[in-house]
Design a protein around this motif. Structure first.
Motif: not given
Length: 98
Positions: A11-22, A82-90
């Motif tokens: 969850r933290n990884f994807f949120e941080q990566y999204y913030q970087k992309l943003s 965990a990868f499959l169940t936390v966030t829908h990744h785009c």
């Protein structure tokens, strides 16, 4: 790590990566239609073809993971669950979606 720790890590990884992309808004825009409205960010312009997307919680219940494990005859690593169940990744190259 426990399953819950893996989930928190993902969850933290994807949120941080999204913030970087943003930081460059074009990197978080896709040609999203009305049928993908769930993925539109809160500030997406409905009149624009390319809309800013957001992370969407995954809706894969543990029961589906268990069914998959039975079907393939092995248990999945906790990190993959965990990868499959936390966030829908785009995180894709936008032009591959067109």
């Amino acid at each position: 790590m426990t399953y819950a720790e893996y989930q928190e890590y993902m969850r933290n990884f994807f949120e941080q990566y999204y913030q970087k992309l943003s930081q460059e808004e074009i990197r978080v825009k896709l040609p999203l239609g009305e049928n993908e409205k769930e993925m539109w960010s809160d500030d997406a312009d409905p009149n624009e073809e390319w809309k800013k997307w957001k992370l969407v919680p995954a809706r894969i219940p543990d029961e589906e993971i268990e069914e998959l494990e039975k079907e393939i005859g092995t248990r999945l690593p906790l990190s993959l669950k965990a990868f499959l169940t936390v966030t829908h990744h785009c995180f894709v190259v936008p032009w591959e979606q067109v």
